[in-house]
Write an enzyme that holds these catalytic residues in place. Structure first.
Site, mmCIF file in Angstrom:
data_model
loop_
_atom_site.group_PDB
_atom_site.id
_atom_site.type_symbol
_atom_site.label_atom_id
_atom_site.label_comp_id
_atom_site.label_asym_id
_atom_site.label_seq_id
_atom_site.Cartn_x
_atom_site.Cartn_y
_atom_site.Cartn_z
ATOM 1 N N CYS A 1 1.099 -0.539 0.149
ATOM 2 C CA CYS A 1 0.323 -0.416 -0.110
ATOM 3 C C CYS A 1 0.453 1.562 0.138
ATOM 4 O O CYS A 1 2.377 1.498 -0.262
ATOM 5 C CB CYS A 1 -1.156 -0.107 0.961
ATOM 6 S SG CYS A 1 -0.232 -0.557 2.645
HETATM 7 ZN ZN LIG Z 1 0.845 -2.134 2.980
#
Ligand SMILES: [Zn+2]
Ligand SMILES: [Zn+2]
Ligand SMILES: [Zn+2]
Length: 350
Positions: free
Chosen positions: A183
């Site tokens: 992410c």
């Molecule tokens: Zn992540």
């Protein structure tokens, strides 16, 4: 910019908030910090000459033991994201919408950017059935402008949608399969991977340490952008232009279809686009032609509303000046009457 997080139970989040404020305020640290029973999530800017002292304050707090500091240059000198230091106790540091918390500390392995780089490079050479599953844990408007080569986007609107999207993505996938996640900065993977392990039963799960932010720095230092395994731009919250990591432009203008990765919101305040899909890709020319709107209908509506507002404003102006005029006429009438009365009295006195 320094960001870090730690998902590790805190006994007294309010007390930690007080102690961090006392330690950081004298250093001129600005930013947004959330503390909760589940841990801490911090994004702060630290004056260059205070960075070493700042790191010492982090080490001095046992609650921050072993945190990984993601240090990142600001996108531009003009971009000052914080004007004060906010340290807020909250229910969650990352709202997940799950009915009950998992043990966020049990969340698999972390890979350094270098390890990740060769993993992704390797993965894209392997046969479909043999390769690990690479999952982008971010929302749709983030992965549409940039993602790792070979990654599956969850296409979520908010982080709360992650759980259903993960179940869908991993449906029928062997529990022995290697799962790789990433992410922006890493915190979403902490929760996502805890879920993949504890709720979905996978054993071989790893995340990119420090997320895309950390990888982008690695690419800048060790390679050039043409060798980046991350394609396109790293979406930056609340900004139209993200940070370019790879050279590719992945997305297209919703109006003319040309290559663009500029994200925008419709300038028509009554745009019918659903709230969840309010951000879209639009090239400069189309944005200008449509007066910052997503379509010509919105542009017409915006123009009509502006004209209506303008007429309304003029009308109000007219009313104000009319009232003023009437008042001043009345006043001069009154003054004239007074003068006449005085004159009368003067005559009567003769
Ligand atoms: Zn992540
Ligand atoms: Zn266009
Ligand atoms: Zn619109």
């Amino acid at each position: 910019m320094v960001s870090f997080y730690r998902l590790h139970p805190l006994q007294d989040p309010e007390d930690l908030a007080r102690r961090l404020r006392a330690a950081w305020e004298p250093l001129g640290v600005l930013g947004r910090v959330y503390v909760a029973r589940e841990g801490i999530n911090a994004q702060v800017s630290v004056p260059d000459n205070m960075l070493e002292l700042f790191k010492q304050t982090v080490t001095a707090h046992s609650e921050l033991d072993g945190v990984y500091l993601n240090c990142d240059e600001p996108l531009s000198k003009e971009y000052a994201p914080f004007s004060k230091l906010q340290i807020k106790p909250r229910k969650h540091v990352l709202a997940d919408g799950l009915p009950r918390s998992l043990d966020w500390r049990e969340n698999g392995a972390k890979l350094s950017p270098a390890e990740w780089h060769s993993k992704v490079e390797q993965l894209n050479k392997e046969e479909e059935g043999a390769k690990p599953i690479l999952i982008d844990i971010r929302n749709f408007y983030e992965s549409e402008v940039g993602l790792f080569k070979g990654a599956k986007a969850l296409d979520t609107v908010t982080f709360r949608d992650t759980w259903d999207a993960l179940k869908e993505t991993l449906k029928g996938v062997s529990k022995e399969k290697e799962i790789l996640t990433y992410c922006t900065g890493g915190i979403r993977c902490e929760k996502a991977n805890a879920y993949i392990i504890q709720e979905l039963g996978y054993k071989n799960v790893s995340a990119l340490r420090g997320g895309i932010v950390n990888y982008a720095q690695y690419v800048k230092e060790k390679h050039n952008s043409s060798r980046s395994q991350f394609l396109g731009v790293n979406h930056v919250f609340d900004q139209r232009l993200g940070q370019r990591v790879g050279e590719e432009v992945l997305s297209r203008c919703i109006n003319c279809g040309c290559s663009s990765d500029v994200q925008t919101d419709c300038a028509n305040t009554h745009c019918p686009r659903p709230f969840a899909r309010r951000r879209y890709i639009q090239c400069q020319e189309c944005a200008i032609r449509q007066d910052g709107c997503c379509c010509s209908e919105c542009a017409d509506e915006k123009k009509a509303r502006e004209q209506r507002d303008e007429t309304q404003r003029r009308l109000e102006e007219l009313q104000v000046s009319l009232r003023r005029e009437l008042r001043s006429r009345k006043k001069s009438k009154d003054t004239a009457a007074e003068a006449a009365e005085e004159e009368e009295q003067r005559l009567a006195a003769l």
